[in-house]
Enzyme design. Structure first.
Site, short mmCIF file in Angstrom:
data_model
loop_
_atom_site.label_atom_id
_atom_site.label_comp_id
_atom_site.label_asym_id
_atom_site.label_seq_id
_atom_site.Cartn_x
_atom_site.Cartn_y
_atom_site.Cartn_z
N CYS A 322 0.88 -1.03 0.06
CA CYS A 322 0.09 -0.10 0.03
C CYS A 322 0.75 1.26 0.03
CB CYS A 322 -0.96 0.00 1.01
SG CYS A 322 -2.02 1.24 1.31
N LEU A 323 0.77 1.99 1.03
CA LEU A 323 1.77 3.26 1.03
C LEU A 323 3.25 2.92 0.92
CD1 LEU A 323 -0.24 5.16 4.03
CD2 LEU A 323 -0.25 5.62 1.58
#
Length: 587
Positions: A322-323
């Site tokens: 994700c991030l």
């Protein structure tokens, strides 16, 4: 419930109530805050209603359709009351678990409540969701918060219209309501500034390093923003090229190491990888100045230095979740600009690099809302993790908010121990400078995809110059990083790319071990421009995408060498995994 237990329950209720009243009065001494519309929600609905009321013909048409549906419901309900069969006017979606209790189907009165609600919900959503003339962002905001309102007023959320809660009240003599009140008071006491923090699981049932995050390893390095964990080998030989995992800094890393049976970390170690994982710090006010640049240099690049120092290998295979994947893309572009070839392959778990269509999160991110958030972060130095967790929970409000309201407060049940929900509630803060940069440059301006659009540590970066082999795994039901948006990155990176689509959502679709044999995944050797064309030509595979990734990464993992124990003389073991940074909780 015996007399002693009842007395204890009443005592708890009285104690918690008095404490909450005292807190309320203390806050009241500082004055009542003025009402405001910082998020622009009221303004969005005002504009929607204004445009809707300006079209009386459409209003008349909607009212006629609503009346027709209610007349059909009334007639069907009368037939059912007299014992005759009647086809429902409307049915809940097959994935809607709110109306699973048999009385919603078998009792004509509760069936009437259910269908009446579903009819009203449908027409309200169609009325406000189809208003012409709104700009795209306003229309999405109206649509999202209309659905939030519809979910909140469901008959399942109220005692008198919830047959399961009524039965429990009769069977227990009302003890469920007393227990529910006690649970409510406890959750209110846990919140800050009068906010309700609904418990999703029994947090006392889990202990890091004992029954979750148990894969053996050592912390071999740490600085202000991260600890680096190296896991002990489980095979006699390992691949020469080590594996580094960059988790999102918005959550704790142990989503990848919950239990032995569903731990991606342990599984990767069992496949013969020397696994390193970054464990981000839970920052407070003292780290408010930390920037995205620091998460690159003191996080990813520092970790790569240590991995090379311990293994002696010039390159590593790197995973970003994700991030963490967004940070990995930035690191790849930074290294490309510096002509440094330090990453053998890059794997992106549900990662957006092009933020043109960020999905439902877009409703929370516009200039007005980001400015408000920046002001709050400047005051305390960070974004509180619970605030971001609430945002994500709102994306699936019925499953992650209202189901627990019903269970905890109406049914009076104690939360069930569930490792995934324990992790979900173990959120982390984000430094003000870093998070503000991320929101503005990624979400608002979408500069990561632009050559030279972002400068990190003094270096303008360009993701199109990245030639590293890349593997993208996205999930079909992801509300946080929609797979069509993550697919856009296949048009940006310049190296060989494999894109795979898994089943389920942002978490369950990733934490999907082969032994579970769930969901399946789709593959396509071609990468057409449009995501929908990719899916149209894809082939569904049985089992877990983990095995597909294992075959792919093995081509970049090198020959087998003797297994490595954690640490070296230069990087001695500092403490056992999962380390101390991950144990820092915020509530």
């Amino acid at each position: 419930m015996d007399a002693a237990e009842m007395a204890r329950l009443y005592t708890d209720i009285a104690r918690k109530s008095s404490a909450l009243v005292a807190r309320y009065l203390a806050r009241g001494a500082n004055g009542v805050p003025a009402l405001s519309d910082e998020l622009g929600i009221a303004q969005a609905f005002f504009e929607a209603w204004q445009r809707l009321l300006a079209d009386p013909l459409r209003i008349a048409e909607m009212q006629m359709k609503l009346w027709q549906d209610y007349m059909a419901l009334w007639q069907n309900s009368m037939l059912r009351m007299f014992g005759q069969d009647a086809t429902p006017v409307v049915q809940p979606h097959k994935a809607d678990r709110r109306f699973r209790h048999e009385d919603w189907e078998n009792n004509f009165l509760f069936d009437y409540f259910k269908q009446s609600y579903l009819i009203a919900a449908k027409h309200l959503h169609q009325s406000l969701g189809g208003v012409a003339g709104l700009d795209e962002k306003t229309a999405k905001k109206v649509d999202f918060y209309t659905r939030q309102y519809i979910d909140a007023v469901s008959p399942t959320n109220f005692l008198l219209t919830n047959p399961e809660a009524l039965r429990e009240t009769l069977n227990s003599g009302g003890q469920n309501l007393l227990k529910g009140l006690n649970n409510l008071l406890e959750d209110m006491a846990r919140g800050e500034d009068g906010q309700l923090r609904v418990r999703m699981t029994d947090t006392s049932a889990f202990r890091l390093g004992e029954n979750i995050a148990t894969t053996p390893g050592k912390v071999v390095f740490q600085n202000e923003i991260m600890q680096l964990i190296q896991y002990a080998p489980l095979t006699g030989k390992v691949h020469a090229t080590p594996l580094l995992i960059i988790p999102p800094w918005i959550n704790k890393f142990y989503i990848l190491d919950l239990r032995e049976g569903n731990s991606f970390v342990r599984w990767a170690v069992e496949q013969g990888h020397t696994v390193f994982v970054i464990s981000w710090v839970n920052p407070g006010e003292a780290l408010a100045h930390k920037r995205f640049d620091d998460y690159l240099t003191e996080g990813t690049l520092a970790a790569l230095d240590v991995v090379r120092g311990i293994t002696g290998e010039p390159k590593a295979n790197v995973i970003g979740y994700c991030l963490g994947g967004t940070l990995l893309a930035a690191a790849l572009a930074w290294l490309a600009a510096k002509n440094e070839d330090r990453i053998a392959s890059a794997t992106f778990f549900v990662t957006m690099i092009d933020f043109a269509r960020p999905g439902e999160l877009e409703v929370f991110i516009d200039e007005q809302q980001v400015a408000v958030l920046e002001k709050k972060m400047e005051e305390r130095g960070y974004l509180e993790g619970s605030e971001m967790a609430t945002t994500f929970n709102m994306l699936r409000a019925n499953d992650l908010i209202w189901s627990f309201v019903v269970s905890n407060y109406l049914l009076g049940k104690d939360p069930f121990p569930f490792d995934l929900l324990y992790w979900n509630g173990d959120s982390t803060r984000m430094p003000a400078a870093m998070h503000g940069f991320y929101l503005r440059n990624m979400y608002l301006k979408n500069l990561l995809r632009e050559p030279g659009g972002i400068t990190l540590a003094g270096v303008p970066i360009d993701v199109t110059q990245v030639k590293t082999p890349a593997y993208f795994i996205s999930t079909a039901e992801d509300h946080i990083a929609p797979w069509q948006s993550t697919y856009a990155a296949t048009r940006l990176l310049g190296g060989p790319i494999r894109f795979v689509l898994g089943g389920s959502g942002h978490i369950a679709g990733i934490i999907n071990p082969p032994a579970a044999n769930k969901y399946g995944y789709w593959t396509n050797e071609d990468l057409p421009r449009r995501a929908d064309d990719w899916l149209a030509g894809a082939t569904q595979q049985a089992g877990s995408w983990w095995t597909d990734w294992a075959r792919w990464v093995a081509d970049h993992a090198g020959a087998l060498v003797p297994a490595r124990q954690p640490g070296t003389r230069k990087y001695p073991a500092l403490e056992d995994a999962p380390g101390s940074y991950v144990r820092q909780r915020i509530g």
